[in-house]
Design a protein around this motif. Structure first.
Motif, PDB file in Angstrom:
ATOM      1  N   GLU A 222       9.389  -4.042  -4.545  1.00 51.38           N
ATOM      2  CA  GLU A 222       8.918  -4.410  -3.207  1.00 51.38           C
ATOM      3  C   GLU A 222       8.503  -3.162  -2.430  1.00 51.38           C
ATOM      4  OE1 GLU A 222      10.746  -6.626   0.748  1.00 51.38           O
ATOM      5  OE2 GLU A 222      11.835  -5.043  -0.286  1.00 51.38           O
ATOM      6  N   GLN A 223       9.323  -2.128  -2.491  1.00 49.53           N
ATOM      7  CA  GLN A 223       9.026  -0.907  -1.749  1.00 49.53           C
ATOM      8  C   GLN A 223       7.719  -0.279  -2.225  1.00 49.53           C
ATOM      9  OE1 GLN A 223      10.529  -0.235   0.876  1.00 49.53           O
ATOM     10  NE2 GLN A 223      10.838   1.935   1.262  1.00 49.53           N
ATOM     11  N   MET A 224       7.446  -0.371  -3.518  1.00 45.66           N
ATOM     12  CA  MET A 224       6.174   0.115  -4.040  1.00 45.66           C
ATOM     13  C   MET A 224       5.008  -0.724  -3.523  1.00 45.66           C
ATOM     14  SD  MET A 224       7.066   0.852  -8.050  1.00 45.66           S
ATOM     15  CE  MET A 224       7.984   2.292  -8.590  1.00 45.66           C
ATOM     16  N   LEU A 225       5.160  -2.033  -3.609  1.00 36.30           N
ATOM     17  CA  LEU A 225       4.053  -2.925  -3.279  1.00 36.30           C
ATOM     18  C   LEU A 225       3.701  -2.903  -1.796  1.00 36.30           C
ATOM     19  CD1 LEU A 225       4.893  -6.035  -5.524  1.00 36.30           C
ATOM     20  CD2 LEU A 225       3.098  -4.333  -5.884  1.00 36.30           C
TER      21      LEU A 225
ATOM     22  N   GLU B 281       5.995   3.511 -17.297  1.00 40.29           N
ATOM     23  CA  GLU B 281       4.543   3.572 -17.111  1.00 40.29           C
ATOM     24  C   GLU B 281       4.176   2.989 -15.751  1.00 40.29           C
ATOM     25  OE1 GLU B 281       2.188   3.092 -20.984  1.00 40.29           O
ATOM     26  OE2 GLU B 281       3.858   1.679 -21.251  1.00 40.29           O
ATOM     27  N   THR B 282       4.669   3.642 -14.712  1.00 41.87           N
ATOM     28  CA  THR B 282       4.553   3.092 -13.362  1.00 41.87           C
ATOM     29  C   THR B 282       3.109   2.815 -12.940  1.00 41.87           C
ATOM     30  OG1 THR B 282       6.549   4.328 -12.795  1.00 41.87           O
ATOM     31  CG2 THR B 282       5.289   3.385 -10.981  1.00 41.87           C
ATOM     32  N   PRO B 283       2.180   3.768 -13.006  1.00 43.31           N
ATOM     33  CA  PRO B 283       0.803   3.474 -12.560  1.00 43.31           C
ATOM     34  C   PRO B 283       0.177   2.324 -13.340  1.00 43.31           C
ATOM     35  CG  PRO B 283       1.120   5.839 -12.854  1.00 43.31           C
ATOM     36  CD  PRO B 283       2.306   5.168 -13.466  1.00 43.31           C
ATOM     37  N   LYS B 284       0.358   2.325 -14.657  1.00 40.19           N
ATOM     38  CA  LYS B 284      -0.228   1.279 -15.495  1.00 40.19           C
ATOM     39  C   LYS B 284       0.332  -0.095 -15.137  1.00 40.19           C
ATOM     40  CE  LYS B 284      -0.377  -0.278 -20.326  1.00 40.19           C
ATOM     41  NZ  LYS B 284       0.054   0.054 -21.710  1.00 40.19           N
TER      42      LYS B 284
ATOM     43  N   TYR C 107      -4.431 -10.152  -7.162  1.00 42.67           N
ATOM     44  CA  TYR C 107      -5.815 -10.073  -6.673  1.00 42.67           C
ATOM     45  C   TYR C 107      -6.053  -8.858  -5.787  1.00 42.67           C
ATOM     46  CZ  TYR C 107      -4.997 -15.014  -7.785  1.00 42.67           C
ATOM     47  OH  TYR C 107      -4.590 -16.179  -8.391  1.00 42.67           O
ATOM     48  N   GLN C 108      -5.361  -7.755  -6.077  1.00 43.18           N
ATOM     49  CA  GLN C 108      -5.500  -6.540  -5.285  1.00 43.18           C
ATOM     50  C   GLN C 108      -5.874  -5.361  -6.187  1.00 43.18           C
ATOM     51  OE1 GLN C 108      -5.251  -6.684  -1.927  1.00 43.18           O
ATOM     52  NE2 GLN C 108      -4.809  -8.880  -2.152  1.00 43.18           N
ATOM     53  N   LYS C 109      -6.481  -4.341  -5.579  1.00 43.79           N
ATOM     54  CA  LYS C 109      -6.821  -3.122  -6.304  1.00 43.79           C
ATOM     55  C   LYS C 109      -5.713  -2.087  -6.100  1.00 43.79           C
ATOM     56  CE  LYS C 109     -11.853  -3.700  -6.034  1.00 43.79           C
ATOM     57  NZ  LYS C 109     -13.127  -3.095  -5.565  1.00 43.79           N
ATOM     58  N   PHE C 110      -5.533  -1.260  -7.100  1.00 44.44           N
ATOM     59  CA  PHE C 110      -4.500  -0.232  -7.039  1.00 44.44           C
ATOM     60  C   PHE C 110      -4.766   0.758  -5.900  1.00 44.44           C
ATOM     61  CE2 PHE C 110      -2.926   3.994  -8.175  1.00 44.44           C
ATOM     62  CZ  PHE C 110      -1.585   3.717  -8.381  1.00 44.44           C
ATOM     63  N   GLU C 111      -3.694   1.139  -5.200  1.00 40.06           N
ATOM     64  CA  GLU C 111      -3.767   2.179  -4.176  1.00 40.06           C
ATOM     65  C   GLU C 111      -2.694   3.224  -4.478  1.00 40.06           C
ATOM     66  OE1 GLU C 111      -5.374  -0.625  -0.455  1.00 40.06           O
ATOM     67  OE2 GLU C 111      -3.463   0.451  -0.285  1.00 40.06           O
ATOM     68  N   PRO C 112      -3.043   4.498  -4.507  1.00 39.34           N
ATOM     69  CA  PRO C 112      -2.090   5.554  -4.899  1.00 39.34           C
ATOM     70  C   PRO C 112      -0.860   5.635  -4.003  1.00 39.34           C
ATOM     71  CG  PRO C 112      -4.110   6.495  -3.989  1.00 39.34           C
ATOM     72  CD  PRO C 112      -4.374   5.038  -4.196  1.00 39.34           C
ATOM     73  N   GLU C 113      -0.968   5.119  -2.774  1.00 40.14           N
ATOM     74  CA  GLU C 113       0.185   5.155  -1.866  1.00 40.14           C
ATOM     75  C   GLU C 113       1.392   4.416  -2.447  1.00 40.14           C
ATOM     76  OE1 GLU C 113      -3.399   6.041   0.457  1.00 40.14           O
ATOM     77  OE2 GLU C 113      -2.885   4.481  -1.000  1.00 40.14           O
ATOM     78  N   CYS C 114       1.133   3.472  -3.335  1.00 41.45           N
ATOM     79  CA  CYS C 114       2.233   2.704  -3.941  1.00 41.45           C
ATOM     80  C   CYS C 114       3.177   3.605  -4.728  1.00 41.45           C
ATOM     81  CB  CYS C 114       1.678   1.614  -4.861  1.00 41.45           C
ATOM     82  SG  CYS C 114       0.721   0.341  -4.008  1.00 41.45           S
TER      83      CYS C 114
ATOM     84  N   GLU D 110       4.092   6.561  -3.805  1.00 38.63           N
ATOM     85  CA  GLU D 110       4.844   7.414  -2.889  1.00 38.63           C
ATOM     86  C   GLU D 110       5.788   6.580  -2.027  1.00 38.63           C
ATOM     87  OE1 GLU D 110       1.743   9.539  -0.841  1.00 38.63           O
ATOM     88  OE2 GLU D 110       1.667  11.069  -2.430  1.00 38.63           O
ATOM     89  N   PHE D 111       6.330   5.532  -2.616  1.00 36.27           N
ATOM     90  CA  PHE D 111       7.203   4.585  -1.927  1.00 36.27           C
ATOM     91  C   PHE D 111       8.403   5.257  -1.273  1.00 36.27           C
ATOM     92  CE2 PHE D 111       8.665   5.168  -6.219  1.00 36.27           C
ATOM     93  CZ  PHE D 111      10.032   5.250  -6.106  1.00 36.27           C
ATOM     94  N   TYR D 112       8.925   6.314  -1.887  1.00 33.06           N
ATOM     95  CA  TYR D 112      10.154   6.962  -1.430  1.00 33.06           C
ATOM     96  C   TYR D 112       9.973   7.705  -0.107  1.00 33.06           C
ATOM     97  CZ  TYR D 112       7.716  10.700  -3.916  1.00 33.06           C
ATOM     98  OH  TYR D 112       6.756  11.590  -4.365  1.00 33.06           O
ATOM     99  N   LYS D 113       8.732   7.897   0.315  1.00 34.04           N
ATOM    100  CA  LYS D 113       8.473   8.574   1.583  1.00 34.04           C
ATOM    101  C   LYS D 113       8.518   7.616   2.775  1.00 34.04           C
ATOM    102  CE  LYS D 113       5.482  12.119  -0.519  1.00 34.04           C
ATOM    103  NZ  LYS D 113       4.135  12.723  -0.511  1.00 34.04           N
ATOM    104  N   SER D 114       8.531   6.326   2.491  1.00 30.86           N
ATOM    105  CA  SER D 114       8.474   5.325   3.555  1.00 30.86           C
ATOM    106  C   SER D 114       9.785   5.270   4.338  1.00 30.86           C
ATOM    107  CB  SER D 114       8.184   3.947   2.941  1.00 30.86           C
ATOM    108  OG  SER D 114       8.329   2.925   3.898  1.00 30.86           O
ATOM    109  N   LYS D 115       9.673   5.030   5.644  1.00 33.13           N
ATOM    110  CA  LYS D 115      10.839   4.820   6.493  1.00 33.13           C
ATOM    111  C   LYS D 115      10.998   3.340   6.851  1.00 33.13           C
ATOM    112  CE  LYS D 115      11.933   9.127   6.540  1.00 33.13           C
ATOM    113  NZ  LYS D 115      13.086   9.583   5.724  1.00 33.13           N
TER     114      LYS D 115
END
Length: 485
Positions: free
Chosen positions: A259-262, A414-417, A427-434, A436-441
């Protein structure tokens, strides 16, 4: 103030409307009666009318300046509407006027921890330990057993042993045992750690009022109701304005991490572990069809399903989620997949899996507040895991396109894959921010709240290895006890 006393009694009995009438009658005579304002604020919280709750609780705090409970309730109300800044302000103010109150330290420390401010949380909990000991001291030590530096753990162990002698409450002892286990685990005294994990689980299991085997008839009935005939019935031709997405599976399989990644994705939001289906939708269907769940699924007409959709959408609005994809990450929703598919035919179901031994140890070594047998027995958990696997196989047979299976191990390897494949399913495109989940507050209140503040590591995959011998012996012994006449 007999009227006020009666209003509080009605509130405790859950008679909210009657209590509301009496509190308002008190305020009609004098609109500055703090306990009546607090009572109305509590009612609004129970009714999930958070804006009204904030109004009444603010006024209650003004007229009850020496009471902390209205301040704690006001902070909860601000959190419910997504206003973390206001909640933080209230909790920091509370601590400033109650520096010797352990509860004030615990509430603020937990806020910091949930929002990823680990160092602030640690300092606040440690300051709270200097307050006169109370029940909440055990909970602060429980958090510190997981986030403190290892050179502080011996001091925590000493305090925990003192609590064991001072308190005889079983629930507090469970928390203390888990905390002692965690401290010893981190100090690599695995024999002592396992003994404390065992004590914690055995004590909690003694408080459980049912056995996992008792759920057999429920799951059999669920399969019977959600049969081929159930799924072959035409679905309502509805198209939601959002993509209802459910992360399901066993506990401790990585749902918080995923969830935090998505939710770092610009088009994805979450309502957390929402119980709206079991708490509101199922009771409505039980009332309409005069039958318990899952028998109440026998008749689902368009008007019922429309109302169910409205209940779910109302819950999304309360959580103020406006993104295109809306996640509900309650793992136990695997039981509701049949109902979910009828309410939202296009719902996306993400089924998370994990290696059983690693998963079972993660459950066994963590404290769940609920006294349910599969949380505190390896054998009971194995039974529950078998039921869950059976139900998922059943639903996948009828909904192969709606259910996406993802293993925790693949997500780590294989996290990115894996994220890219999953986002395609949504139905979404990959975004690199996913990544960097650990930076979220963003607030996280599950057992994994500290873990998701760190980059990925392989520790969760292998933690159980040092306990393998004890785990296997316990599983064998408990299984023998189950099968012995």
């Amino acid at each position: 103030m007999l009227l006020l006393k009666r209003a509080n009694e009605l509130l405790e009995q859950g008679k909210l409307r009657e209590a509301e009438f009496m509190f308002k009658a008190v305020l009609k005579e004098n609109n500055k009666i703090g306990p009546a304002l607090f009572g109305l604020g509590r009612i609004c919280m129970r009714l999930e009318d958070y804006d009204s709750a904030i109004y009444y609780l603010k006024r209650a705090c003004e007229h009850l300046p020496k009471m902390l409970d209205p301040l704690f309730a006001l902070a909860d109300a601000f959190m419910a509407v997504g206003s973390s800044v206001d909640a933080k302000t209230v909790l920091e103010y509370t601590l400033s006027v109650a520096k010797h109150n352990a509860q004030a330290h615990y509430k603020l420390g937990l806020f910091y921890l949930d929002h990823g401010f680990i160092e602030n949380a640690e300092r606040t909990f440690e300051a709270g330990l200097a307050c006169p000991p109370s029940a909440v001291t055990a909970f602060m030590l429980h958090e510190l057993s997981q986030i403190s530096a290892t050179n502080k753990l011996e001091a925590h162990i000493e305090k925990l042993h003192t609590l064991l002698t001072e308190y005889d409450n079983k629930r507090l002892k469970i928390v203390v045992y888990y905390s002692l286990a965690r401290c010893n685990h981190r100090l690599q005294d695995h024999t002592q750690a396992f003994d404390y994990f065992r004590l914690a689980n055995e004590l909690q299991l003694s408080l459980c009022e049912f056995k996992t085997a008792d759920m057999r008839s429920f799951f059999d009935e669920l399969k019977e109701q959600c049969s081929e005939a159930f799924f072959s019935q035409p679905n309502d031709k509805v198209k939601a304005t959002f993509t209802p997405t459910f992360i399901v599976g066993l506990p401790r399989t990585g749902s918080t991490l995923l969830e935090q990644m998505l939710v770092q994705h610009s088009n994805i939001g979450s309502m957390g572990e929402s119980t709206v289906i079991s708490d509101k939708i199922v009771p409505y269907l039980q009332m309409r069809n005069e039958a318990p769940f899952p028998q109440c699924l026998h008749t689902l007409n368009t008007s019922m399903l429309d109302h169910c959709r409205s209940l779910y959408v109302d819950e999304i609005k309360k959580h103020r989620v406006g993104e295109e994809v809306v996640i509900n990450k309650l793992p136990a929703n695997f039981q509701n997949i049949g109902l979910i598919q009828k309410i939202f035919p296009d719902a996306r179901i993400i089924h998370l899996t994990r290696s059983f031994n690693a998963n079972a140890w993660s459950v066994y070594s963590n404290h769940f507040a609920e006294n349910e047998p599969y949380f505190c027995s390896l054998t009971e958990y194995k039974q529950y895991a078998d039921f869950q696997e059976e139900m998922m196989a059943h639903f996948k047979r009828y909904l192969p396109r709606n259910i996406y299976t993802l293993s925790y191990e693949d997500l780590l390897d294989e996290t990115p894959k894996e994220l890219n494949k999953l986002l395609n399913f949504l139905y979404q495109k990959f975004e690199p921010e996913c990544l960097e989940f650990y930076k979220s507050k963003r607030p996280v209140s599950t057992l994994s709240k500290a873990q998701v503040r760190r980059p990925l590591d392989q520790g969760p995959r292998s933690n159980w290895h040092v306990y393998e011998k004890e785990m296997m012996a316990m599983l064998d012994a408990e299984q023998t006890n189950l099968t012995t006449p």
